[in-house]
Design an enzyme around this catalytic site. Sequence first.
Site, PDB file in Angstrom:
ATOM      1  N   HIS A  71       0.825  -1.211   0.000  1.00 30.00           N
ATOM      2  CA  HIS A  71       0.000   0.000   0.000  1.00 30.00           C
ATOM      3  C   HIS A  71       0.859   1.260   0.000  1.00 30.00           C
ATOM      4  O   HIS A  71       2.063   1.211   0.295  1.00 30.00           O
ATOM      5  CB  HIS A  71      -0.904   0.013   1.238  1.00 30.00           C
ATOM      6  CG  HIS A  71      -0.117  -0.058   2.526  1.00 30.00           C
ATOM      7  ND1 HIS A  71       0.544   1.017   3.067  1.00 30.00           N
ATOM      8  CD2 HIS A  71       0.142  -1.099   3.349  1.00 30.00           C
ATOM      9  CE1 HIS A  71       1.164   0.663   4.165  1.00 30.00           C
ATOM     10  NE2 HIS A  71       0.941  -0.633   4.376  1.00 30.00           N
ATOM     11  N   ARG A 116      -5.865   1.282   4.485  1.00 33.50           N
ATOM     12  CA  ARG A 116      -4.788   1.768   3.623  1.00 33.50           C
ATOM     13  C   ARG A 116      -4.650   0.927   2.364  1.00 33.50           C
ATOM     14  O   ARG A 116      -4.316   1.449   1.297  1.00 33.50           O
ATOM     15  CB  ARG A 116      -3.473   1.824   4.388  1.00 33.50           C
ATOM     16  CG  ARG A 116      -3.056   0.531   5.100  1.00 33.50           C
ATOM     17  CD  ARG A 116      -1.868   0.832   5.996  1.00 33.50           C
ATOM     18  NE  ARG A 116      -1.325  -0.305   6.715  1.00 33.50           N
ATOM     19  CZ  ARG A 116      -1.711  -0.675   7.929  1.00 33.50           C
ATOM     20  NH1 ARG A 116      -2.683  -0.013   8.529  1.00 33.50           N
ATOM     21  NH2 ARG A 116      -1.133  -1.697   8.541  1.00 33.50           N
ATOM     22  N   GLU A 143      -2.367  -6.804   7.833  1.00 28.98           N
ATOM     23  CA  GLU A 143      -1.008  -6.715   8.362  1.00 28.98           C
ATOM     24  C   GLU A 143      -0.914  -7.379   9.731  1.00 28.98           C
ATOM     25  O   GLU A 143      -1.908  -7.472  10.472  1.00 28.98           O
ATOM     26  CB  GLU A 143      -0.578  -5.247   8.454  1.00 28.98           C
ATOM     27  CG  GLU A 143       0.861  -5.024   8.902  1.00 28.98           C
ATOM     28  CD  GLU A 143       1.884  -5.582   7.924  1.00 28.98           C
ATOM     29  OE1 GLU A 143       1.819  -6.800   7.642  1.00 28.98           O
ATOM     30  OE2 GLU A 143       2.758  -4.827   7.471  1.00 28.98           O
TER      31      GLU A 143
END
Length: 267
Positions: A71, A116, A143
């Site tokens: 990202h 994101r 993540e």
Amino acid sequence: MHTLRFRSLVTSTTAWLISHHRSTCEGDGTGIGDTIQPSWVTDWDQDHPHAAQVSQGQKSKSSRHIILVRHGQYEKAPTSPDHLTDLGREQAKWTGKRLREFNINWDQVVVSTMTRAQQTSAIILKELDVDPCKVVNSDELREGAPYFADPPTKRSPPKQEEAVRRDGPRIEAAFKHYFYRAPPGQERDTYLLIICHANVIRYVILRALQLPPQAWTRLSLNHGSITWLTVRPSGYVSLRCMGDSGFMPVKETSTSNLVSVKSCPCG
């Protein structure tokens, strides 16, 4: 003068290699020229049903190309959702333009459900001609801490263990879900675009290459960078590029995210 020096260097280097080869030809497999025992596990993807078909005697004929994108830069705020910075949005535009230049007919786009990644995906997809039905979201790609790191992260050992036990199985499941050989019935190469996060990308690349997964902290990826990995019909895996951001202006590249600190209402 420079040409002579270069030739001299090549000659001396070649002589050293030949000499070293002769002195280590009876070595333990650690010297140049030593016999190295193959360690590649061909059937590494047997947890996936398509790969299981291959191991049962049906041959895979095509390759699977997996392109992973980190990202764009984002800002982490204490009282509001994370969001891309202006720079992060520009990075996503550059990445989208670069992917468009590949002129690829994308078979599927998978995006982490974190904000994101979703914002990065929205910008990238404006540059690509992708059927919306081919775009899916995945919680597996969020993540996290994929594996106990060596060298370790800055977290305390108890917090690191908690994070790995929480995130590791999920990220490993993502690897097994998306990384495997083409099924026997696949007649052409396919292209999968994954838009996610640095830790996830670093971990799955090491897993796919059968390298120590604890080394993920030794790798670094720029925001919006492109990583391209190919799974061959034989089960071999090759890394065509990792963390490529050379298509962006240098001044618009970054690695670290921004952290907003709320001002203290002290007197």
